[in-house]
Each structure stands twice: as structure tokens, then as C-alpha cells.
Write a protein that holds these residues in place. Structure first.
Motif, PDB file in Angstrom:
ATOM      1  N   UNK A  61       3.146  48.502  33.331  1.00 40.33           N
ATOM      2  CA  UNK A  61       3.620  47.126  33.146  1.00 40.33           C
ATOM      3  C   UNK A  61       2.583  46.094  33.584  1.00 40.33           C
ATOM      4  N   UNK A  62       1.722  46.488  34.527  1.00 40.21           N
ATOM      5  CA  UNK A  62       0.683  45.564  34.986  1.00 40.21           C
ATOM      6  C   UNK A  62      -0.594  45.669  34.154  1.00 40.21           C
ATOM      7  N   UNK A  63      -0.617  46.652  33.249  1.00 36.14           N
ATOM      8  CA  UNK A  63      -1.772  46.872  32.376  1.00 36.14           C
ATOM      9  C   UNK A  63      -3.062  47.046  33.161  1.00 36.14           C
ATOM     10  N   UNK A  64      -2.995  48.021  34.075  1.00 39.58           N
ATOM     11  CA  UNK A  64      -4.163  48.336  34.877  1.00 39.58           C
ATOM     12  C   UNK A  64      -4.168  49.830  35.183  1.00 39.58           C
ATOM     13  N   UNK A  65      -5.305  50.384  35.561  1.00 37.52           N
ATOM     14  CA  UNK A  65      -5.357  51.806  35.891  1.00 37.52           C
ATOM     15  C   UNK A  65      -4.521  52.110  37.142  1.00 37.52           C
ATOM     16  N   UNK A  66      -3.793  53.215  37.134  1.00 37.37           N
ATOM     17  CA  UNK A  66      -2.959  53.569  38.290  1.00 37.37           C
ATOM     18  C   UNK A  66      -3.744  53.642  39.601  1.00 37.37           C
ATOM     19  N   UNK A  67      -4.977  54.108  39.530  1.00 36.00           N
ATOM     20  CA  UNK A  67      -5.765  54.260  40.758  1.00 36.00           C
ATOM     21  C   UNK A  67      -6.110  52.921  41.409  1.00 36.00           C
ATOM     22  N   UNK A  68      -5.901  51.835  40.706  1.00 41.03           N
ATOM     23  CA  UNK A  68      -6.158  50.509  41.283  1.00 41.03           C
ATOM     24  C   UNK A  68      -4.952  49.962  42.049  1.00 41.03           C
ATOM     25  N   UNK A  69      -3.848  50.697  42.044  1.00 39.55           N
ATOM     26  CA  UNK A  69      -2.653  50.260  42.763  1.00 39.55           C
ATOM     27  C   UNK A  69      -2.536  51.081  44.039  1.00 39.55           C
TER      28      UNK A  69
ATOM     29  N   UNK B 210       2.842  41.400  39.221  1.00 37.95           N
ATOM     30  CA  UNK B 210       4.228  41.787  38.949  1.00 37.95           C
ATOM     31  C   UNK B 210       5.141  40.568  39.060  1.00 37.95           C
ATOM     32  N   UNK B 211       5.956  40.363  38.042  1.00 35.30           N
ATOM     33  CA  UNK B 211       6.928  39.269  38.076  1.00 35.30           C
ATOM     34  C   UNK B 211       8.337  39.853  38.139  1.00 35.30           C
ATOM     35  N   UNK B 212       9.307  38.984  38.314  1.00 39.49           N
ATOM     36  CA  UNK B 212      10.684  39.436  38.530  1.00 39.49           C
ATOM     37  C   UNK B 212      11.266  40.166  37.323  1.00 39.49           C
ATOM     38  N   UNK B 213      10.919  39.753  36.129  1.00 34.55           N
ATOM     39  CA  UNK B 213      11.455  40.410  34.933  1.00 34.55           C
ATOM     40  C   UNK B 213      10.949  41.846  34.822  1.00 34.55           C
ATOM     41  N   UNK B 214       9.679  42.028  35.052  1.00 34.08           N
ATOM     42  CA  UNK B 214       9.125  43.381  34.986  1.00 34.08           C
ATOM     43  C   UNK B 214       9.637  44.237  36.143  1.00 34.08           C
ATOM     44  N   UNK B 215       9.806  43.620  37.307  1.00 36.33           N
ATOM     45  CA  UNK B 215      10.347  44.364  38.449  1.00 36.33           C
ATOM     46  C   UNK B 215      11.768  44.851  38.146  1.00 36.33           C
ATOM     47  N   UNK B 216      12.581  43.997  37.559  1.00 37.90           N
ATOM     48  CA  UNK B 216      13.958  44.397  37.215  1.00 37.90           C
ATOM     49  C   UNK B 216      13.960  45.528  36.190  1.00 37.90           C
ATOM     50  N   UNK B 217      13.070  45.477  35.234  1.00 38.97           N
ATOM     51  CA  UNK B 217      12.976  46.550  34.231  1.00 38.97           C
ATOM     52  C   UNK B 217      12.596  47.869  34.901  1.00 38.97           C
ATOM     53  N   UNK B 218      11.668  47.811  35.851  1.00 40.55           N
ATOM     54  CA  UNK B 218      11.278  49.018  36.572  1.00 40.55           C
ATOM     55  C   UNK B 218      12.433  49.554  37.414  1.00 40.55           C
ATOM     56  N   UNK B 219      13.144  48.672  38.100  1.00 40.20           N
ATOM     57  CA  UNK B 219      14.275  49.113  38.923  1.00 40.20           C
ATOM     58  C   UNK B 219      15.335  49.790  38.075  1.00 40.20           C
ATOM     59  N   UNK B 220      15.574  49.270  36.889  1.00 40.81           N
ATOM     60  CA  UNK B 220      16.541  49.884  35.973  1.00 40.81           C
ATOM     61  C   UNK B 220      16.060  51.270  35.563  1.00 40.81           C
ATOM     62  N   UNK B 221      14.809  51.368  35.209  1.00 37.84           N
ATOM     63  CA  UNK B 221      14.235  52.650  34.791  1.00 37.84           C
ATOM     64  C   UNK B 221      14.324  53.680  35.916  1.00 37.84           C
ATOM     65  N   UNK B 222      13.987  53.264  37.135  1.00 38.66           N
ATOM     66  CA  UNK B 222      14.001  54.185  38.265  1.00 38.66           C
ATOM     67  C   UNK B 222      15.420  54.584  38.653  1.00 38.66           C
ATOM     68  N   UNK B 223      16.356  53.669  38.521  1.00 41.98           N
ATOM     69  CA  UNK B 223      17.760  54.006  38.804  1.00 41.98           C
ATOM     70  C   UNK B 223      18.240  55.075  37.826  1.00 41.98           C
ATOM     71  N   UNK B 224      17.860  54.946  36.567  1.00 44.93           N
ATOM     72  CA  UNK B 224      18.233  55.934  35.552  1.00 44.93           C
ATOM     73  C   UNK B 224      17.599  57.295  35.843  1.00 44.93           C
ATOM     74  N   UNK B 225      16.472  57.286  36.556  1.00 39.06           N
ATOM     75  CA  UNK B 225      15.777  58.524  36.911  1.00 39.06           C
ATOM     76  C   UNK B 225      16.280  59.100  38.236  1.00 39.06           C
TER      77      UNK B 225
END
Length: 81
Positions: free
Chosen positions: A15-23, A34-49
């Protein structure tokens, strides 16, 4: 796919369009874009997982390390229930 810290890092990187190793575990995700909309989308995805995270909790410390600790607690609570 099982929820792991590396999966969280990969999802954030996507979602941040960057290499994972940079996080890094203690990088401020807001500073990385990271903004609130993308954070909410991630939280939804992780809850489903299987790792439901509460918005108030993730807002306290916006780092991958802190979020992974919350995810571990959430997954442990679900197993113990």
C-alpha cells in the motif's frame, strides 16, 4: 495465508509502494506515507486473516513492531477462547 509479521510488512509495503525491507519495525508508518484510509483497509484485511486489531490500539503507536505485538495478542486471545 497465515498472519505473520512478514505478511504485515509485505501488505504495508504494497500500500505504501515501497520495498518491504525499507519498513523497519520501529519506523513511523505515518512518516512513510500511511494514511487512515489505507490503514483501515489493512486492518480489515488482517481481521479477515485472523488478526483483528482495534483502531484505537493501532493509533497509539503507528509502527509495524507495535502492530505485530497487538496482532500476536489478538491471535492468542482467539486461540484461548
Amino acid at each position: 495465508m497465515a498472519m505473520t509479521q512478514e505478511r504485515m510488512r509485505a501488505d504495508l509495503a504494497r500500500v505504501l509502494r515501497m520495498p518491504p525491507e525499507e519498513i523497519g519495525d520501529e519506523e513511523d508508518l505515518i512518516d512513510l506515507g500511511l494514511d487512515s484510509m489505507r490503514a483501515m483497509a489493512l486492518l480489515t484485511r488482517w481481521a479477515e486473516a485472523g488478526a483483528p486489531l482495534e483502531l484505537a490500539a493501532v493509533a497509539e503507536k503507528v509502527t509495524l513492531g507495535a502492530w505485530w505485538a497487538l496482532a500476536q495478542r489478538a491471535m492468542s486471545s482467539r486461540r484461548d477462547a
